[in-house]
Design an enzyme around this catalytic site. Structure first.
Site: not given
Ligand SMILES: [Zn+2]
Length: 423
Positions: A283-284, A287, A361, A365
């Site tokens: 997930h990070e 980004h 976010e 995801d």
């Molecule tokens: Zn996040």
């Protein structure tokens, strides 16, 4: 008659306080709900739910008091002319100390020292209560009173070293002024933020926490494999001893261009299975891959520039200074007054930033899901929610206004939804 800027600012602050208290009340009612939201039934344990309710309600009650005291103090400081009085006193203090009160840099530093002492004293009861009563009561606090005060001392020490040169530079830039002042100020802040981003993890963060390389093993291998499959330039992979202060858990990444580091809280590794930690990292990395970090950085730069632009427009308005009780026009005071006059805009901007952040976010995801981590991310998010006793029931108005991350229910629904699309 000049426009009553100060009264308008205080009026707006109080109005905002009422609005935000109304949102807090809505959220407080959501915390009180005795049952889990439907989608979380059977996903979150009953015991964890009850614990999270008690924790949220405790924090919420404390928040009402804290906010009330803050608005009372902030309005009193403006309404009763405490700001100009304090400015005058800090000049007199300089004279007593045998220094030149005509020197604006010295006067400003003397003023800021007073502000720092004042805010440390007024914050102290609240941070003590929050850490040693609320956090402790719900099993999160791991720090001793000694460590708590040692952190404060280190913080003061750092501001005494870092603060003065920055304050002096800003004052000199404004005094030299010129038609391009906003660009100079922004340029200074831009360089400063790059320097801080470079130095913070090397010089400052280690003063508070211990960073150790993640030991060889399954977790390290999986993360490195994931990073290289995405061509993420992972330079260092650290574990930070978050557990010395709190059992809350987290992970983050930082660094420029080809020099990225990932930091895992030791608590995250203890609470989650290897695959779940890797899913959180996926997930990070989403980004990063989707340029979210870059967009946020650019947004901050634009906002900084606009703020300085606005400031240069009003910095010589004697009406504005007079309304706040000042006959002179010191640089720092001008910045403080300007900050207050744009409070309405700041609320709008932070609302918009939260909106964007929540959509980021969801995208991150979905990115982790596309890499095949859907079920691990799901269970990882659920576990983090449980371990951090985060709010299970959320009021839609409150979360729309305050949340930078979507509520768990929405994130799980989004992960499931993209599941079905592919079936
Ligand atoms: Zn996040």
């Amino acid at each position: 008659m000049a426009f009553p800027y100060m009264e308008a600012v205080v009026g707006f602050m109080i109005l905002m306080h009422f609005f935000e208290t109304y949102l807090d009340l809505r959220q407080h009612a959501a915390y009180k709900l005795p049952t889990l939201p439907k989608p979380l039934e059977g996903v979150i344990g009953q015991e964890k739910f009850q614990k999270s309710r008690a924790y949220s309600l405790d924090k919420s009650r404390f928040h009402f008091l804290h906010e009330f005291v803050s608005i009372l103090m902030d309005s009193a400081i403006l309404l009763f002319g405490i700001l100009p009085w304090f400015w005058k006193k800090s000049g007199e203090f300089l004279v007593l100390a045998g220094l030149n009160a005509e020197n604006e840099i010295l006067h400003t530093l003397s003023f800021l020292a007073g502000v720092m002492i004042w805010s440390q004293i007024t914050d102290l009861p609240f941070s003590l209560y929050s850490t040693f009563v609320i956090e402790a009561r719900h099993g999160f606090n791991k720090q001793t009173v000694w460590l708590f005060f040692w952190d404060i001392i280190k913080g003061i020490f750092l501001s005494v070293i870092i603060g003065p040169p920055i304050v002096a530079a800003i004052i000199i830039i404004v005094q030299k002024g010129g038609p391009y002042l906003a660009i100079y100020l922004w340029g200074f802040m831009f360089v400063l933020s790059l320097v801080m981003m470079t130095l913070f993890p090397i010089l400052i963060a280690p003063l508070f926490n211990k960073f150790t390389p993640l030991p060889e093993g399954e977790l390290r291998e999986s993360i490195e494999k994931l990073a290289s499959s995405l061509t993420f330039p992972l330079k260092k992979l650290f574990v930070v001893d978050g557990s010395t202060r709190s059992s809350h858990s987290n992970a983050y990444m930082y660094g420029f261009f080809k020099n990225k580091r990932i930091v895992l809280y030791d608590t995250l590794i203890q609470q989650c299975k290897t695959e779940e930690v890797v899913a959180v990292i996926a997930h990070e990395l989403g980004h990063w891959k989707l340029n979210h970090t870059m967009y946020s950085f650019i947004a901050v730069q634009i906002l900084t520039f606009l703020q300085f632009g606005g400031y240069t427009l009003v910095r010589n308005s004697s009406d504005l200074f007079k309304s706040f009780g000042f006959d002179t026009q010191p640089v720092l005071i001008g910045l403080i007054i300007f900050q207050h006059t744009v409070i309405p805009l700041q609320h709008l901007v932070s609302f918009a930033l939260n909106l964007v952040s929540r959509s980021f976010e969801f995208q991150a995801d979905a990115f982790a899901k596309k890499l095949g981590y859907a079920s691990e991310l799901r269970s990882g998010l659920v576990k983090l929610q449980e371990e951090n006793l985060s709010a299970m029931n959320t009021d839609p108005w409150y979360s729309a206004y305050h949340y930078s991350h979507p509520p768990l229910v929405e994130r799980l629904a989004a992960i499931d939804k993209s599941d079905k699309k592919e079936d």
